[in-house]
Design a protein around this motif. Structure first.
Motif, short mmCIF file in Angstrom:
data_model
loop_
_atom_site.label_atom_id
_atom_site.label_comp_id
_atom_site.label_asym_id
_atom_site.label_seq_id
_atom_site.Cartn_x
_atom_site.Cartn_y
_atom_site.Cartn_z
N THR A 1 -2.20 -0.13 -5.97
CA THR A 1 -3.60 -0.50 -5.44
C THR A 1 -4.32 -0.77 -6.96
OG1 THR A 1 -3.99 1.69 -5.23
CG2 THR A 1 -3.64 0.54 -3.47
N VAL B 1 -0.88 -9.83 -3.33
CA VAL B 1 -0.86 -8.63 -3.81
C VAL B 1 -2.19 -8.14 -4.37
CG1 VAL B 1 1.50 -7.55 -4.10
CG2 VAL B 1 0.80 -9.41 -5.37
N THR B 2 -2.81 -9.01 -4.83
CA THR B 2 -4.11 -8.78 -5.84
C THR B 2 -5.25 -8.38 -4.69
OG1 THR B 2 -4.31 -10.81 -6.16
CG2 THR B 2 -3.02 -9.75 -7.93
N GLN C 1 4.34 2.13 1.85
CA GLN C 1 5.15 2.63 0.95
C GLN C 1 5.10 4.25 1.13
OE1 GLN C 1 5.66 0.43 -2.45
NE2 GLN C 1 7.81 0.94 -2.38
N GLN D 1 5.81 -11.89 -9.91
CA GLN D 1 6.48 -13.03 -8.77
C GLN D 1 6.24 -14.51 -8.87
OE1 GLN D 1 5.65 -10.75 -5.03
NE2 GLN D 1 7.72 -11.19 -4.72
N LEU E 1 12.17 -9.41 -5.17
CA LEU E 1 11.30 -8.43 -5.90
C LEU E 1 11.43 -7.10 -4.97
CD1 LEU E 1 9.35 -6.68 -7.44
CD2 LEU E 1 8.24 -8.75 -7.69
N LEU F 1 11.61 -1.25 -0.29
CA LEU F 1 10.52 -2.30 -0.01
C LEU F 1 10.71 -3.60 -0.69
CD1 LEU F 1 8.10 -3.85 0.80
CD2 LEU F 1 6.75 -1.44 0.55
N VAL G 1 -0.20 -2.20 1.57
CA VAL G 1 1.46 -1.83 1.23
C VAL G 1 1.42 -0.39 0.53
CG1 VAL G 1 2.88 -2.50 -1.00
CG2 VAL G 1 1.60 -4.37 0.35
N GLN G 2 0.57 0.04 0.07
CA GLN G 2 0.41 1.46 -0.26
C GLN G 2 0.92 2.33 0.79
OE1 GLN G 2 -0.06 2.90 -3.39
NE2 GLN G 2 0.57 4.66 -2.29
N LEU H 1 9.50 -6.93 -1.67
CA LEU H 1 8.15 -7.45 -1.38
C LEU H 1 7.93 -9.20 -1.47
CD1 LEU H 1 4.92 -6.70 -1.43
CD2 LEU H 1 4.98 -7.22 -3.85
N SER I 1 -1.57 -4.53 -9.93
CA SER I 1 -1.33 -5.54 -9.00
C SER I 1 -1.17 -7.14 -9.47
CB SER I 1 -2.30 -5.63 -7.91
OG SER I 1 -3.42 -6.29 -8.23
N SER J 1 -3.27 -4.69 -0.87
CA SER J 1 -2.51 -3.74 -1.67
C SER J 1 -2.53 -2.20 -1.00
CB SER J 1 -3.21 -3.60 -3.12
OG SER J 1 -4.34 -3.19 -3.22
N TRP J 2 -3.50 -1.89 -0.27
CA TRP J 2 -3.71 -0.70 0.23
C TRP J 2 -2.81 -0.64 1.72
CZ3 TRP J 2 -4.76 3.89 -1.07
CH2 TRP J 2 -5.82 3.84 -2.49
N GLU K 1 -14.25 0.93 -2.67
CA GLU K 1 -14.85 1.70 -3.57
C GLU K 1 -16.03 1.23 -4.01
OE1 GLU K 1 -12.74 3.10 -6.78
OE2 GLU K 1 -13.77 5.14 -6.81
N MET K 2 -15.73 -0.27 -4.37
CA MET K 2 -16.91 -0.76 -5.06
C MET K 2 -18.28 -0.78 -4.15
SD MET K 2 -16.73 -1.96 -7.64
CE MET K 2 -18.05 -2.61 -8.92
N ASN L 1 5.79 -11.67 -1.76
CA ASN L 1 4.44 -12.23 -2.06
C ASN L 1 4.02 -13.59 -2.12
OD1 ASN L 1 1.60 -12.28 -2.92
ND2 ASN L 1 2.27 -11.93 -5.19
#
Lengths: 343, 343
Positions: B70, A69-70, A82, B82, B92, A92, A78-79, A94, B75, A75-76, A279-280, A96
Motif C-alpha cells: 500500500t 497496483v499503484t 493478502q 510487471q 508474478l 497470491l 490487495v492488502q 498478481l 507499489s 492496493s488496499w 489518509e491524504m 496487474n
DNA sequence: TTGAAAGCGCTAACAT
DNA sequence: ATGTTAGCGCTTTCAA
C-alpha cells in the motif's frame, strides 16, 4: 534440492506415509508424524507445489486481477486479500493490468488462469457478457469487488447511496449548484463506479428538485491531474457551481488545487467533497464519503476461501458495505451572495 | 479441461510435436505448426504450467517480496516490474509481508519460494547474514531493490547523496539549523534507507561546519502521521530548527500539517523538504528529492530476466540511479531574525 | 498404520 | 520433421 524421497529415506518409510504425515492426514501414528516432521525440518524440505498440484489438481494459489497496483483503492484491496490468504497457505498471483486492455483480454477472456489458480479475485471490473461466460466456464470460485453479477461472489458499496450522501450533505448546507467530477473516456477498465456515482448524483439532484446545469458533469479520470483540469473547466462556466462533488479523493484534491490556483478557497468560495477517505483526505481537511476498502478485500477473500473449503462450485454471496460521510473543513454553506457572484 | 493430448488427437500427431509446435521450437514444418496452433486455439487449450514446470524444471514465475503493497514506493516498483514481465510470459507471485516479521522469516529464511519461482525480487530489505546465506542456497537469480549485497543484482539510489542534495539546498538558502525526520523503531523491515539518509544528513551538516543540535534527529516512521508527530516535537525544541528535512514525501507532508496546526507556514517560518517526488508532492508544493521508482523496478526485472535467459547462475550487476532536487515553494531563506525568534 | 503402484500433464532425450 | 519413451515429484487409490 531435497525432495520427499530424501525425507522418506531419512525416516526409512514410504513417500506415501511421509506425504500423509506432512499434510496432517489421518492414519499416521503420532510418533511417526513427529519423526517425519523433524526430519523434514532438518533437511529443509518443502514440497514442490508443482508436483503436489499436478497430483492433487489444485494450485494453492489465488489469482487477483487488478487494473492498477499503484492506486490507493486497489492496493488496499490487495492488502486485505493478502491479510486473509497469509496463514491459509495460499499464494497470491498478481495479474496487474496496468490499465492495459490487451492484458485484460488475456486474463479475462482466455483460459490463461484456469490451470494456474484455484480461485480468482477480480477488482473493479464488470465483465462483458463474453468475459462473464468465459469466467463461468473456468469452473473456479470467482470473487468480484466493485461489481455485481449473478452467480459470482460480490462485494461492493452502494455507489448510488454514496452520491446521495454527498449531495444530501451539500444541499443541507444550502447548495443548489452542485457539479460532479467523475471518470472519463480514458478509464477503459472500470466503468461501473463512475457511472453509478454520476447516476446517483443526478438522481439526488432531481430528488431535491435541483437542476443539473450544462457542463456540470465533468471527466476527471480518477487522477489528481484530471480532477484539477475538470475543476478548471467548471470554474470557467457562466454559472459557476457553489460545490464540486468528486468521485474520488484524488480528484477532489486536484479540484482543491485548481481552486487555489484560481485564488479561491474551500469552503468559502466553493465547497469540495470527495470519496474514499484515504489518509491524504484528512491531511487536506477534505470532506469525503468513507468506504471500508481493506475490509472489502478481506470479505471477498473469505467468501472465495469458503467456497474452496466447501467445494461448492460457484457460490453466490453478495455483500454491500456501508459508507458514511466524514465532514471536514472543505465543505460549508455557499457564499451568501454566490448566486450573483461575478466570475 | 482440454489437455495437450486433446490437441494431439485433433491434429493426429504426437503430443511431443504438438508441444514443440506450440512453443515455437525448431523442427516443425510451418504448415504443421499452423494446424496445431489453430487446433489449440479452437479447443481453447492452455498448457498446464504445473505439468510444464514439473517436466522442464522451471515455473515461469517471478516472486516479489514486498514489505507493504500500500505504500507509494513499493507499489510503483511492482508496477515497473510487471511492466517488464508482461509480454515475457512470466507470472508474478506477490509475497506481501504487510509489515509482518513472521512473514519475512517465512519468505526469506526458508526454502518456501525455492520451488515456486524462477527468480526473486526483494524490495527494500537488506537480508541478515542468515537470510543472505539462505537466499544464496536457493540457487535462483535474485534482485535486490534498495539494498546492496555482493553476489546479487542490485538497484538503488545513493541515499547519502540524497541527503547531501537536501542539505546543500537548504544551506544554500541560508539555513543552519536543519533537523531530520526519518525512520523509527517501528519499521522493523527496511532499515537501510532511513539509516543512510540520517547518516548522509549528519555528514553533510558536518561538511558545512554545522552542528546537529540535540533532538534534531526525529523518528517519523515513514508515515504522514509519524511525520506530523515528529514535527510537533521539533517545534517544541528550545532551539527550533529553521528547516526540516524529511526522508519521505509522506512524512514531509505530515510535517507541513504540524506547521499549519501550529499556525506556521512554509517556507516563511520553516522550510520543509521531502524525498520521492510523488504526485502529492507537487500538489502541496513540496520541495523534494526526486528518485525514479518505476525505472528501478524495470531495471531490476531486466537484470533478473537477463540472468534467466543466459542461465548465468548468480549475476552481480549493481546499478545506482541518479536523484535530483525538485525545488518548489516549501523551501526558502530562513526568516531574517530567526535566530532570535521567540518560541 | 503403512506400502506399492499408478498416474497427474506435460517436456526432453533419443529414435526414426 | 515427427514419434517413442521416460520421467519431473508429488498424491492417491488399493492392498496389506
Amino acid at each position: 534440492m531435497t525432495g520427499i524421497r530424501d525425507v522418506a529415506r531419512e525416516v526409512d518409510m514410504s513417500t506415501a506415509s511421509v506425504s500423509r504425515a506432512l499434510r496432517g492426514l489421518p492414519g499416521v501414528s503420532p510418533e511417526t508424524r513427529e519423526r517425519v516432521l523433524e526430519a523434514a525440518r532438518r533437511l529443509g524440505y518443502v514440497a514442490s507445489p508443482q508436483a503436489a498440484g499436478l497430483a492433487s489438481g489444485t494450485t494453492r494459489t489465488i489469482g487477483v486481477i487488478v487494473p492498477f497496483v499503484t492506486r490507493w483503492y486497489f492496493s488496499w484491496i490487495v492488502q486485505g486479500a493478502q491479510d486473509r490468504l497469509r496463514g491459509e497457505g495460499y499464494d497470491l498471483l498478481l495479474a496487474n493490468l496496468g490499465g492495459d486492455a490487451a492484458a485484460r483480454e488475456r486474463m479475462l477472456a482466455t483460459r490463461y488462469l484456469a490451470k494456474r489458480v484455484d480461485a480468482l479475485l477480480v477488482l473493479a471490473l464488470t465483465p462483458t457478457p463474453e468475459e462473464e461466460q468465459n469466467l463461468r466456464t473456468l469452473g473456479l470460485p470467482i470473487g468480484l469487488v466493485g461489481a455485481r453479477v449473478d452467480g459470482f461472489c460480490c462485494v461492493d458499496i452502494d455507489d448510488l447511496a454514496v452520491s446521495a450522501q454527498a449531495v444530501d450533505h451539500l444541499v443541507g448546507l444550502g447548495h443548489r449548484r452542485i457539479a460532479y467530477v467523475g471518470g472519463g473516456l480514458e478509464d477503459t477498465l472500470d466503468k461501473r463506479a463512475p457511472r453509478l456515482r454520476a447516476e446517483g448524483w443526478r438522481a439526488a439532484m432531481q430528488r431535491h428538485g435541483l437542476d443539473v446545469l450544462p457542463g456540470y458533469d465533468e471527466a476527471g479520470d480518477f487522477t489528481m491531474a484530471g480532477g484539477e483540469r475538470a475543476a478548471t473547466r467548471l470554474l470557467a462556466l457562466p454559472e459557476r457551481p457553489t460545490a464540486i462533488y468528486a468521485a474520488s479523493d484524488e480528484m477532489a484534491i486536484g479540484v482543491l488545487r485548481a481552486l487555489r490556483t484560481a485564488g479561491l478557497h474551500a469552503p468559502e468560495d466553493i465547497s469540495v467533497l470527495g470519496v474514499d477517505d484515504q489518509e491524504m483526505a484528512s491531511f487536506v481537511d477534505l470532506t469525503t464519503i468513507h468506504q471500508p476498502v481493506r475490509e472489502q478485500g478481506e470479505a471477498i477473500t473469505d467468501m472465495v476461501l469458503a467456497a474452496l473449503d466447501t467445494g461448492a462450485g460457484q457460490p453466490t454471496e453478495h455483500r454491500t458495505f456501508p459508507t458514511h460521510l466524514v465532514p471536514r473543513a472543505s465543505t460549508g454553506p455557499p457564499a451568501s451572495g454566490s448566486r450573483t457572484l461575478p466570475r
